[in-house]
Design a protein around this motif. Sequence first.
Motif: not given
Length: 578
Positions: A350-374
Amino acid sequence: MARLNDEVGALLQEYSDLLLLTGGDAYRARSYEKAARSVGGHPEDLARLDAEGLQAIPGVGRSTAEKITEYLGTGRVAAVDALRAKVPPGVREIMAIPTVGPKKAALVHRELGVSTVDELLDAARAGRLDDLPGLGARTAENIVHGIEVLRQGGGRVLISTALALAEEIAAAVREASGCERCTWAGSLRRMRETVGDVDVLAAADDSAPLTAALTGHPLTAEVLGSGTTKTSVRTTRGLQVDLRVVPAEDWGAGLVYFTGSKAHNVKLRARAVRAGLKLSEYGLFEADGGRKLASRTEEDVYEALGLPWIPPTLREDRGEIEDALNGELGQPVTEQDVRGDLHTHTDLTDGLAPLEEMLAAAHRRRWSYVAVTDHAPNLAMQRMTDAKMLAQREQLQALQGSFGRMRLLHGTELNIDPDGGVDWPPEFLAGFDLCVASIHSAFTLDRAAQTRRLVRACENPYVHVIGHPTTRLLGRRAPIDADFDEVFAAAARTGTVLEVNASPERLDLGDELIIAAHRHGVRFAVNTDAHATVHLDNLRFGVATAQRGRLAAEEVVNTWPLQKLRRFLKADLKRAPG
DNA sequence: GCCGTTTTCGGCCCGACTGTTTTCAGTCG
């Protein structure tokens, strides 16, 4: 940035509700509902999009794009106005009562002439609902209870709503001639979970231009009162805004005073009195001579009282002054401490953004890691399958390294069933880097059952994090009834992390339960539960809540370096033997 | 109203729970 988008989203949602209330086509209503959500979560400002750009937003077609364009140009939408004329606003408010949807709201309006929540309450108590087809005594009971839940909010708004308003007003006041400083104070600055009114503080010698900036602001609907130091207005969305203007030299004292809390200030003033001093919004003074000792900055005021500066999120008289005196205030966790998010969604569910967009947004926040938890399959509406999940894992593996050194973790948000079980067998769960488990159903089980359910989820060796543990929705749904002390003990015993969900409508765990859980030695994760790229910004609400819960970075696992986090996730404590 | 490895019509998020019913409508996640 997203404020206009939220505004348009709210308008489209209203149109959808009105369509349902007037018996319009349900699919058409759902289209507008989908568009509302999509627009609200869209990262680009709508004002910068042309018709083609608008229609590129998923769920927005020609008709919706035209309505958005009409709104951007005129501030109105004729089709929405036409339906508003048919349905009193109170009827839509009735729809907000839990267990009441468009059908029941329309029914009571049509058959009984009920057009406000109050009238519905009277009708329910007088037994007048029993005569309606399909409604009985039990329905009336549920409606009365639902209204109570709704009213526990007490007219307060979500922190995100208040903050957006405060930012806009403060920006306008800052533009006023002679304004030296302007920010918000009060419960908003303390980041309480809901806000009753917005306190804006400004520094200037002459308050008149600042006052005019507020009273003449497009968001101001009514001026409630206006003097040289204080002006109050009611905004178009009902929330009251108080503007206080102090001389620049008294900025610090004013900020302490108007930030509160009342109980914190009472304790500060008592401390001043014991030292032969007097503290007010104008400064810290000698009690007899009246000489001013401090007022320019908050640090000055606290220091003159023999205290270190205390972060606003801690100012609730929960022992923070005593702790500060003993040098035990510690360093509350900050947004900069957070290295990643352990709970995010994509458009696979039920998210709105495709995987790559979410990851890119997370990357812009300079995170070291992100978990995708659909979402996992037991939430049937999400239509998750083993194949979809495994395909996402492959996609994630392929993208590993595409976002600098940000590590991509594959997780899922499991559903805790009424018995405490979760989706998928152990062998499938073992394939995830991380499992969040949350309650999404059976909110009304009794205390013993809810407690057992959560304890069992903690005992599941594959469950790393309990998501939004109380499942409350601020102003809309009460927390589940459970013995949280027992749950916290189980979380501590099993090494299960408890989430501080940063969504402004959840903030779950809230500050008081965080404090209680902390006493048991529980670890926490501050997660956004983002369903759109813009939701990643909600992290600040979660961090503020963690601060209010007196958490330091060390107690929040997603401030840890990746290696430490991974070791923790794989710890034998949580894994079944073998 | 939106959308299209079902492509310009005919579907659309699926299933459980609750309260009212005697077979189902409404609400919710």
